[in-house]
Scaffold this active site. Structure first.
Site, short mmCIF file in Angstrom:
data_model
loop_
_atom_site.label_atom_id
_atom_site.label_comp_id
_atom_site.label_asym_id
_atom_site.label_seq_id
_atom_site.Cartn_x
_atom_site.Cartn_y
_atom_site.Cartn_z
N SER A 181 -3.69 79.77 -121.46
CA SER A 181 -4.85 80.17 -120.65
C SER A 181 -4.59 81.58 -120.14
O SER A 181 -3.46 82.07 -120.21
CB SER A 181 -4.94 79.21 -119.45
OG SER A 181 -5.82 79.69 -118.47
N TYR B 13 -0.91 74.89 -111.90
CA TYR B 13 -1.59 75.02 -113.21
C TYR B 13 -1.05 76.25 -113.94
O TYR B 13 -0.72 76.18 -115.13
CB TYR B 13 -3.11 75.14 -112.99
CG TYR B 13 -3.90 75.25 -114.29
CD1 TYR B 13 -4.06 74.16 -115.13
CD2 TYR B 13 -4.48 76.47 -114.66
CE1 TYR B 13 -4.79 74.26 -116.32
CE2 TYR B 13 -5.21 76.58 -115.85
CZ TYR B 13 -5.36 75.48 -116.67
OH TYR B 13 -6.08 75.57 -117.85
#
Ligand SMILES: NC(=O)c1ccc[n+]([C@@H]2O[C@H](COP(=O)([O-])OP(=O)(O)OC[C@H]3O[C@@H](n4cnc5c(N)ncnc54)[C@H](OP(=O)(O)O)[C@@H]3O)[C@@H](O)[C@H]2O)c1
Length: 248
Positions: free
Chosen positions: A141, A154
């Site tokens: 990501s 995350y």
């Protein structure tokens, strides 16, 4: 590279980026193993792919469980005879501030986002090594390149995937002729925000949709197809794909 007749495993195929990628792979002649926990969703997708003339196999898989990942990959190989592509895409993003101490959510992210990728990689590697070919695509990501408040855990999981992908490429690409791609999307329209239990962050993330044009899952699928279709001597090692008007 022509993808016709290739065999792929797509984890997290029951929604979002995984489902869109599975559809595009099938449309390009790939036999797709649709892996996730929500089997009804996978069956629906398989029906859609079959109706369009493609090939797909439903695989109930929990990537957190090594035995489940191994069994799923075995089912795919027993059905189609090989595995050419593994898209390690399953993931969760239940973001919150560290001081909220949502430790169950932290552990879940570590389990799915990191250990899930390790488990599926371990399940596919022996087959690819034996074939002396394969392509592993891991979903990191923008959060695997930068760190944002509220996304500490995350980001830690996605940085782990960026690091693991590079290490994997260095170790296995020259030795076993297995390509490794790490895809790092920015904001993509999907069900990802539905896992956010912190109301403030959930609202903040939903408001982002008013500030910029999110990518569609199909846009990510297209970039993955680009990496897969490159000639076999070309390894697109990283893909950083963002909405044009994403300001961070
Ligand atoms: N959307 C974004 O803005 C964005 C940006 C960058 C990176 N990403 C990454 O892209 C990937 C896909 O996310 P998405 O946006 O498409 O979200 P999504 O629609 O919520 O899809 C997540 C997928 O992961 C699967 N999954 C979750 N836990 C699993 C488990 N234990 N075992 C097997 N499958 C599991 C889910 O299937 P089941 O629940 O049916 O198991 C679902 O299919 C994730 O790794 C995410 O971190 C997304």
């Amino acid at each position: 590279m022509n993808l016709q007749g290739k065999v792929a495993l797509v984890s997290g195929a029951s929604s979002g980026i995984g489902a869109a990628t599975a559809r595009k792979l099938a449309a390009n002649g790939v036999k797709v193993g649709l892996a996730a926990r929500r089997v009804a969703r996978l069956e629906q997708l398989a029906k859609e792919i079959h109706a369009a003339g493609g090939e797909a196999l439903v695989i109930e898989m929990d990537v957190v469980d090594q035995a489940s990942a191994d069994a799923g990959v075995k089912k795919l190989v027993n059905t189609y005879g090989r595995i050419d592509i593994a898209f390690n895409n399953a993931g969760l993003m239940p973001i919150s501030d560290v001081e909220s101490l949502k430790t169950t959510e932290w552990h879940r992210m570590v389990d799915v986002n990191i250990k899930g990728v390790l488990n599926t990689t371990a399940a596919v590697l022996p087959y690819m090594q034996k074939q002396r070919s394969g392509h592993i695509v891991n979903t990191s990501s923008i959060a695997g390149r930068k760190v944002f408040p509220g996304l500490s855990v995350y980001c830690a999981t996605k940085h782990a995937i960026t690091a693991f992908s590079e290490g994997l490429r260095l170790e296995i690409s020259p030795k076993h002729n297995i390509r490794v791609t790490c895809i790092q999307p920015g904001a993509v329209e999907s069900e990802l925000f539905e896992h956010i239990s912190d109301n403030g962050y959930r609202k903040q993330m939903e408001q982002l949709k008013e500030q910029m044009t999110f990518l569609q899952s199909g846009d990510i699928a297209d970039t993955i197809l680009f990496a897969l279709q490159a000639p076999s001597y070309v390894d697109v090692a990283e893909l950083f794909v963002l909405p044009t008007n994403q300001p961070w």
